[in-house]
Design a protein around this motif. Structure first.
Motif: not given
Length: 600
Positions: A232-247, A254-263
């Protein structure tokens, strides 16, 4: 470009007095001459002659690397056609594409060299190919990084994705080890299983990690929930998508929230009972000590750098790279070890010091191919405009001139060099004029190639020089037709006169002309000199006489006698030719009188 010129002949250097021998070694752009002494063991004489090569660049003579020079030449010429007036943004995709083309040529040569190294039974050849592969690997590594940092200049977010691709491409041993593990009877029990899993984590290849962990989970039903949590941790790790709508900001949150969850999982000892999963958890957090404990799997400080950025600073910017690069190299390398030239080059790239990269590469690499082509591409990207050399030429032109000068020492690759000189606006013409005169003209075919190059560029002095050399050579070999053809091409009136007289002497001795096709088709060229004009017209007289057009033949012969362009030694021959015409009815009474006047 097709290589049609013959291999140059080898000249043996005989021994000179007192047991001394002359030795020399040629290389692109340099020559070393030296004297050697050799005395055979127990012999009173001077013994055999040995030539010791002090230094020689073998690359230019390698058939496989010749393909690199040929293919990159086509890419180079294509790059020069990109319009300067186009806006930079519209040209950037073209420059990235050209950079990838250069790298694909490098990789193709690498693969071919690798195949030769593996298949050959010649130990020396295998070693040579292996060395060349190592050099090309380093070249492609540097070029790829320069493409990411300078040519593509990816923004934050995309930058890390490019760096991950860079590391993965140059760390292919993971895939080889993974194939070996997966092809075994029980992959999860293979001795290299966990090394493969950790290596995948270090490269951010989390999908492959999840697939590998499934095999381990199936062997340990009791720990299945723990493996599921890691999945679940591995699947949730966010990767930036240059072509996506996410800034980028949204991604960072989103990445910081995931990092805190791993910690939290690590602090809760969720994986304490499984050291391998706990290790993966620490890597996901970017724990420096854990990463440094796996130097063997990382292999290099720059892999360590990219892994550290992935799990600690995924939104790193180009301007921040130099800080992380320097600290990672310092942490990774032993304090007692000195950085290799490759380390210094890559560090200079991360510090965005383009000129230092070029300088270090010029020193470290064994030929000018890499720095010449990379610098040319960077110059087109407008990244080198501020750097001029103290003697006037800019850096791009200097390196292209050096590279092209090296190509001119090869019996066939000199043809490629011409285009490089053509695209050096300041000194290219001068270099070409100097180098073209040094091309050995072993055959007429090669001489015609060199001549065509000179004629296309209106290099009149070189055209005359080549034609004179070939004319003299043909004359020494008594090939009068070829000698005359070359002298006409050189527009050398004096030499054409000399050869015309030789034709006339041959005619007097043999009674026939050689090379009739050439003489019959002189056309306006016969006006180059009086003697050549006479030769052409005299041959024309013989044709008219042979066709029994006696009136025209008599008229032409009279004009030749009146014009006084015939050599004095040939007058008796002309008068002898006139005698049969006096007996012909077609010849007019006036013409007969004129002939009798000449005879008297």
């Amino acid at each position: 470009m097709e290589e049609v010129d013959v291999e140059p002949t080898i000249t043996n250097i005989p021994a000179i007095s007192d047991g001394k021998h002359m030795g020399f070694a040629w290389g692109p752009g340099d020559i070393l001459v030296y004297e050697t002494r050799y005395k055979a063991s127990g012999a009173s004489g001077s013994g055999c002659s040995f030539i010791h090569e002090i230094r020689k660049d073998e690359d230019i003579y390698s058939p496989i690397l010749r393909k690199l020079f040929n293919e990159s030449h086509h890419i180079f010429v294509g790059l020069q056609t990109i319009r300067e007036d186009l806006p930079s943004k519209s040209k950037k995709p073209q420059f990235v594409s050209i950079s990838k083309n250069y790298r694909s040529v490098i990789r193709a040569c690498m693969e071919e060299l690798q195949q030769v190294a593996v298949s050959t039974k010649n130990t020396e050849l295998a070693t040579q190919c292996g060395n060349q592969v190592s050099i090309l690997l380093a070249i492609e590594l540097i070029w790829n990084l320069c493409e990411v940092l300078f040519i593509d200049a990816a923004p934050a977010g995309s930058l890390l994705l490019h760096l991950l691709d860079w590391v993965r491409l140059h760390k292919a041993d993971v895939d080889e080890k993974a194939r070996e593990v997966l092809q075994s009877e029980s992959p999860a029990e293979h001795r290299d299983y966990w090394d493969v899993v950790v290596s995948y984590v270090l490269q951010g290849r989390l999908e492959e990690v999840r697939q590998m962990l499934v095999k381990q989970a199936n062997l340990q039903p009791a720990a299945r929930s723990m493996y599921k949590q890691m999945d679940t941790l591995l699947s949730k790790m966010p990767f930036y998508n240059p072509g996506g709508t996410q800034t980028l900001t949204e991604f960072d949150v989103k990445w910081r929230h995931w990092h805190e969850e791993v910690d939290r999982c690590l602090q809760d000892n969720s994986f304490a009972s499984n050291r391998h999963l706990e290790l993966i958890c620490k890597i996901l957090l970017g724990d420096e000590d854990t990463l440094l404990d796996h130097k063997e799997l990382l292999g290099t400080w720059y892999h360590f750098l990219v892994t550290r950025l992935l799990f600690c600073h995924p939104t790193v910017k180009l301007t921040e790279l130099h800080y992380y690069a320097q600290s990672c190299m310092t942490m990774f390398l032993d304090s007692r070890s000195v950085p290799e030239p490759l380390d210094n080059i890559l560090l200079a790239a991360f510090e965005f010091d383009i000129h230092q990269v070029i300088k270090e590469c010029s020193i470290a690499l064994n030929n000018w191919w890499f720095v010449a082509h990379l610098t040319d591409l960077l110059d087109h990207c407008k990244l080198l405009q501020s750097h001029n050399l103290h003697f006037g030429s800019n850096l791009r032109e200097f390196l292209l001139l050096e590279y092209a000068s090296g190509l001119f020492t090869h019996h066939s690759l000199w043809q490629l060099a011409v285009d490089y000189f053509d695209h050096c606006p300041e000194f290219g013409r001068v270099y070409l004029e100097l180098q073209i005169e040094r091309v050995p003209l072993e055959t007429e075919r090669k001489a015609l190639k060199v001549l065509r190059v000179c004629e296309q560029r209106q290099m009149s002095e070189q055209v005359r020089s080549i034609c004179k050399i070939m004319a003299m050579r043909a004359l020494r070999n008594n090939r009068l037709g070829s000698a005359l053809s070359w002298s006409i091409r050189a527009k050398d009136a004096a030499f054409a006169t000399l050869i015309s007289e030789r034709f006339l002497q041959d005619y007097c001795a043999k009674g026939t002309f050689s090379d009739l096709d050439l003489i019959d088709n002189l056309g306006p060229a016969m006006l180059l000199s009086d003697r050549l004009t006479f030769l052409g017209k005299y041959r024309e007289f013989h044709k008219l006489y042979g066709e029994k057009r006696f009136r025209e033949a008599a008229k032409l012969l009279l004009s030749l006698m009146t014009a006084k362009i015939a050599p004095q030694s040939f007058w008796m021959t002309l008068l002898t030719d006139a005698l049969p015409l006096l007996e012909q009815k077609e010849v007019s009474h006036q013409q007969q009188v004129q002939f009798w006047t000449k005879l008297v």
